[in-house]
Design a protein around this motif. Sequence first.
Motif, PDB file in Angstrom:
ATOM      1  N   GLN A  19       0.831  -1.209   0.000  1.00 18.91           N
ATOM      2  CA  GLN A  19       0.000   0.000   0.000  1.00 18.91           C
ATOM      3  C   GLN A  19       0.867   1.261   0.000  1.00 18.91           C
ATOM      4  O   GLN A  19       0.587   2.230  -0.703  1.00 18.91           O
ATOM      5  CB  GLN A  19      -0.916   0.004   1.232  1.00 18.91           C
ATOM      6  CG  GLN A  19      -2.205  -0.801   1.050  1.00 18.91           C
ATOM      7  CD  GLN A  19      -3.055  -0.734   2.304  1.00 18.91           C
ATOM      8  OE1 GLN A  19      -2.585  -1.092   3.380  1.00 18.91           O
ATOM      9  NE2 GLN A  19      -4.283  -0.283   2.168  1.00 18.91           N
ATOM     10  N   THR A  56     -10.162  -0.187   1.230  1.00 23.35           N
ATOM     11  CA  THR A  56      -9.070   0.181   2.134  1.00 23.35           C
ATOM     12  C   THR A  56      -8.349   1.486   1.808  1.00 23.35           C
ATOM     13  O   THR A  56      -7.841   2.145   2.719  1.00 23.35           O
ATOM     14  CB  THR A  56      -8.017  -0.950   2.147  1.00 23.35           C
ATOM     15  OG1 THR A  56      -7.496  -1.118   0.815  1.00 23.35           O
ATOM     16  CG2 THR A  56      -8.620  -2.251   2.631  1.00 23.35           C
ATOM     17  N   SER A  57      -8.283   1.890   0.542  1.00 25.76           N
ATOM     18  CA  SER A  57      -7.424   3.019   0.168  1.00 25.76           C
ATOM     19  C   SER A  57      -7.794   4.309   0.894  1.00 25.76           C
ATOM     20  O   SER A  57      -6.939   4.983   1.467  1.00 25.76           O
ATOM     21  CB  SER A  57      -7.473   3.240  -1.345  1.00 25.76           C
ATOM     22  OG  SER A  57      -6.884   2.152  -2.024  1.00 25.76           O
ATOM     23  N   TYR A  60      -7.154   4.115   4.603  1.00 20.52           N
ATOM     24  CA  TYR A  60      -5.721   4.035   4.900  1.00 20.52           C
ATOM     25  C   TYR A  60      -5.066   5.415   4.827  1.00 20.52           C
ATOM     26  O   TYR A  60      -4.240   5.772   5.663  1.00 20.52           O
ATOM     27  CB  TYR A  60      -5.029   3.064   3.934  1.00 20.52           C
ATOM     28  CG  TYR A  60      -3.578   2.797   4.296  1.00 20.52           C
ATOM     29  CD1 TYR A  60      -3.259   2.182   5.493  1.00 20.52           C
ATOM     30  CD2 TYR A  60      -2.546   3.178   3.452  1.00 20.52           C
ATOM     31  CE1 TYR A  60      -1.941   1.940   5.850  1.00 20.52           C
ATOM     32  CE2 TYR A  60      -1.224   2.936   3.790  1.00 20.52           C
ATOM     33  CZ  TYR A  60      -0.925   2.317   4.992  1.00 20.52           C
ATOM     34  OH  TYR A  60       0.378   2.095   5.341  1.00 20.52           O
ATOM     35  N   GLN A  63      -5.929   7.304   7.858  1.00 17.34           N
ATOM     36  CA  GLN A  63      -5.139   6.802   8.985  1.00 17.34           C
ATOM     37  C   GLN A  63      -3.724   7.384   8.966  1.00 17.34           C
ATOM     38  O   GLN A  63      -3.195   7.809  10.000  1.00 17.34           O
ATOM     39  CB  GLN A  63      -5.080   5.275   8.925  1.00 17.34           C
ATOM     40  CG  GLN A  63      -4.274   4.644  10.056  1.00 17.34           C
ATOM     41  CD  GLN A  63      -4.113   3.149   9.856  1.00 17.34           C
ATOM     42  OE1 GLN A  63      -4.827   2.538   9.060  1.00 17.34           O
ATOM     43  NE2 GLN A  63      -3.159   2.564  10.568  1.00 17.34           N
TER      44      GLN A  63
END
Length: 240
Positions: A19, A56-57, A60, A63
């Motif tokens: 990622q 998720t992107s 993430y 985050q």
Amino acid sequence: RCVADVIGMLRPEDFYLQQNRDLFEAVYSMFNFSQVIDPVTVLEKLREMGTYDERTSFEYIKQLMLVTPTAANVLQYAQIVRDKALLRAVAQAAAEIGEDVLAGEGTAQDILESAEKKIFALRKGRGSESLEPVGTILLKVYDRLNELALSGNAIPGLSTGFVDLDRKVNGLNKTDLILIAGRPGMGKTSMGLNIALNVAKKHPDQTVAFFSLEMSREQLGMRLLSGESFLDSQVLLTGQ
């Protein structure tokens, strides 16, 4: 604002998580094309590159923004990533060397040479890859040009101590290979020693190394002493 500083230090493969590699690759590409870099544009770039994950992107990136206290320390963060990448590369090289030893293919000398190449590749460029995008090279060129412009020196490199020679070769610069050619007994070693001595005297903060396949350390030391004291070397050699 800090992307330019980080681009020169890191490569996508330096990141452990895929990622993070994808994100860095997106930012790197956007920087090269002078595109605006923010969470929204980066996500769009990930979509273009085919690495965007609906699940998720977005979360993430949110985050990452929350856990990063400030961009002021970005160079220290980049150094941590770089150091960890180097340690992983060392571990991988060590594992490959161990496999070569256990396989026992080739002579001991062949295995030793292969091990040396792996370690040298890490020391030289943190990997065996020899290709580098022209964008990162030009960034380094711009930094060098800016450094030269601010220095105000007549020549970009270290002075050899010979004014006319400095004008021809622009002094001694990084990655230069300058050959002094001539017949035996024409003073090649003397000239090389003089240049080394001049640089060492004018730049005490620099380290100068001199290698000779013809003369011992003591002989080279005697030559230096002879030149500095204006005494004929024969007088010194005979102790008179």
